[in-house]
Design an enzyme around this catalytic site. Structure first.
Site, mmCIF file in Angstrom:
data_model
loop_
_atom_site.group_PDB
_atom_site.id
_atom_site.type_symbol
_atom_site.label_atom_id
_atom_site.label_comp_id
_atom_site.label_asym_id
_atom_site.label_seq_id
_atom_site.Cartn_x
_atom_site.Cartn_y
_atom_site.Cartn_z
ATOM 1 N N ASP A 1 -1.150 6.676 6.271
ATOM 2 C CA ASP A 1 -2.335 5.897 5.897
ATOM 3 C C ASP A 1 -2.609 4.955 7.075
ATOM 4 O O ASP A 1 -1.797 4.078 7.382
ATOM 5 C CB ASP A 1 -2.007 5.108 4.617
ATOM 6 N N TRP B 1 0.812 -1.219 0.000
ATOM 7 C CA TRP B 1 0.000 0.000 0.000
ATOM 8 C C TRP B 1 0.845 1.270 0.000
ATOM 9 O O TRP B 1 0.486 2.261 -0.628
ATOM 10 C CB TRP B 1 -1.012 -0.018 1.140
ATOM 11 N N LYS C 1 -12.491 -1.311 7.263
ATOM 12 C CA LYS C 1 -11.874 -2.420 8.004
ATOM 13 C C LYS C 1 -12.343 -2.415 9.465
ATOM 14 O O LYS C 1 -12.999 -3.329 9.907
ATOM 15 C CB LYS C 1 -10.358 -2.327 7.897
HETATM 16 C C1 LIG Z 1 -3.614 0.182 4.145
HETATM 17 C C2 LIG Z 1 -4.461 0.352 2.918
HETATM 18 N N1 LIG Z 1 -4.372 1.506 2.234
HETATM 19 C C3 LIG Z 1 -5.117 1.703 1.127
HETATM 20 C C4 LIG Z 1 -5.984 0.755 0.655
HETATM 21 C C5 LIG Z 1 -6.779 1.007 -0.608
HETATM 22 O O1 LIG Z 1 -8.083 1.311 -0.274
HETATM 23 P P1 LIG Z 1 -9.270 1.313 -1.349
HETATM 24 O O2 LIG Z 1 -9.512 -0.101 -1.749
HETATM 25 O O3 LIG Z 1 -10.403 1.935 -0.586
HETATM 26 O O4 LIG Z 1 -8.838 2.153 -2.498
HETATM 27 C C6 LIG Z 1 -6.135 -0.450 1.349
HETATM 28 C C7 LIG Z 1 -7.106 -1.466 0.886
HETATM 29 O O5 LIG Z 1 -7.267 -2.518 1.419
HETATM 30 C C8 LIG Z 1 -5.339 -0.657 2.506
HETATM 31 O O6 LIG Z 1 -5.422 -1.796 3.198
#
Ligand SMILES: Cc1ncc(COP(=O)(O)O)c(C=O)c1O
Length: 376
Positions: free
Chosen positions: A170, A100, A194
């Site tokens: 994040d 991520w 989550k």
């Molecule tokens: C830590 C993290 N950041 C970003 C994301 C991306 O999120 P989205 O699927 O809402 O774009 C995820 C998705 O699981 C994630 O676990």
């Protein structure tokens, strides 16, 4: 019958919250309609969004000089929104700890220079890179981290110190899972799907001074933090029902005892499962122990066929969502707020039974994987 839900996101929500939402589905508090059906400009919804902000402020004890925004576009939207709003000098530093953080760095590189300040790519993202001597690039707009890598099963146990350069995190997969000192950050953001609610809402917590300046001129209005802040997250139609659901979860978290108590429970769940993995002669953890995630526990037998058999056995036992992410394989049990200690005990009982049935497989699987590794 409800299953034990170890999905990585969207994920388990507290049963009490789902029941309350069901009770209020047709008639929210005497309005004669669902929250899905009401105007986002109505006094009822204004109360919901204001309560949601107040509750998240309470839970994290957010200082007054931070704004709380409810936005859309998911985590992937924030990978773009962060640089479009904050890369005012065109340079940012990224700590690439896993899938991520890498996606965020790659997206940011579209809008400016996105330096890789540290990375754990060399060890397959099995750990958080060493950030002890981290020196931000002079003039960098921010340093970006992913606090918990959902896919790789790793987390920061201590956040990097970046001096005057704002730290951006994040927190999608660890949001509201334990206490967090927001004042260490210029900005934290998390998709709610989550720990906190149904997919469709991103919570952005941003320090005042970072939202005072305008975003880059190319920024779509819907991703502009200043527009969201100036309009109380109501510049355009927000995902009203999802925000309402988040607030039901915030209230549930408060009723459980708040962040201290939730953090204690989450750590107890993770410790129990890691202990079982470490004691096993069949399963082994895939993350470096010093970087292990409290939320996403990744493990494997080392043999893809046995892993698949375990996932199938778990599913048959009502333990859903333990298959690892497609990019890494193995197993992953996500232990978000609504997953109970009993759910974890059930998973451990399934591991016990599977290990008994496959006694001896570990030795043969590890010797076969060693021999196949050495033959290439
Ligand atoms: C830590 C993290 N950041 C970003 C994301 C991306 O999120 P989205 O699927 O809402 O774009 C995820 C998705 O699981 C994630 O676990």
């Amino acid at each position: 019958m409800r299953v034990a839900n170890f999905n990585a996101g969207p994920a388990a929500l507290p049963e009490d919250v789902l029941r309350q939402a069901a009770d209020e589905m047709l008639d929210y508090q005497g309005c004669g309609m669902s929250v899905m059906e009401m105007s986002h400009r109505s006094p009822e919804f204004k109360r919901i969004i204001e309560a949601a902000e107040a509750d998240v402020r309470d839970l994290y004890a957010i200082p007054d000089n931070y704004r709380v925004l409810f936005m859309q576009g998911g985590g992937t939207g924030q990978f773009a929104a962060v640089p479009m709003n904050l890369m005012r000098r065109g340079v940012a530093d990224y700590v690439v700890s896993g899938r991520w953080a890498l996606k965020a760095q790659q997206e940011a590189a579209k809008y400016g220079t996105a330096n890789v300040l540290a990375t754990s790519e060399g060890t397959g993202y099995d750990r958080i890179p060493d950030c002890s001597g981290l020196e931000p690039t002079p003039g960098a707009d921010y340093v970006y981290i992913c606090a918990n890598e959902t896919v790789n099963g790793t987390r920061y146990h201590e956040f990097p110190r970046t001096g005057d350069v704002p730290l951006v995190a994040d927190i999608s997969s660890c949001m509201l899972s334990e206490p967090l000192d927001v004042s260490q950050f210029g900005l934290v953001w998390g998709g709610v799907q989550k720990n906190v609610g149904p997919a469709g809402v991103v919570i952005v917590i941003i320090r005042d001074d970072l939202v005072r300046e305008p975003a880059l001129p190319i920024t779509p209005t819907v991703f502009d933090y200043k527009v969201a802040a100036d309009n109380g997250s109501l510049y355009n139609t927000p995902p009203c029902w999802n925000i309402y659901m988040c607030d039901l979860v915030f209230k549930w978290l408060k009723a459980q005892g708040g962040m201290e108590e939730i953090g204690r429970r989450n750590h107890a769940k993770a410790e129990l499962l890691y202990r079982r993995i470490d004691d096993s002669s069949l399963f082994r953890g895939t993350a470096d122990p010093a970087s292990r995630s409290t939320m996403n526990v990744t493990f494997t037998t080392g043999n893809p066929e046995l892993d698949a058999a375990f996932v199938a056995r778990a599913k048959a036992d009502g333990l859903v969502g333990v298959k690892g992410h497609r990019s890494v394989g193995g197993m992953r049990a996500s232990l978000y707020n609504a997953v109970t200690l009993d759910d974890v005990r059930s998973l451990i009982a399934c591991m016990d039974a599977f290990e008994r049935d496959h006694a001896g497989s570990a030795a043969s699987s590890s010797s076969s994987s060693t021999s196949s590794a050495s033959s290439i």
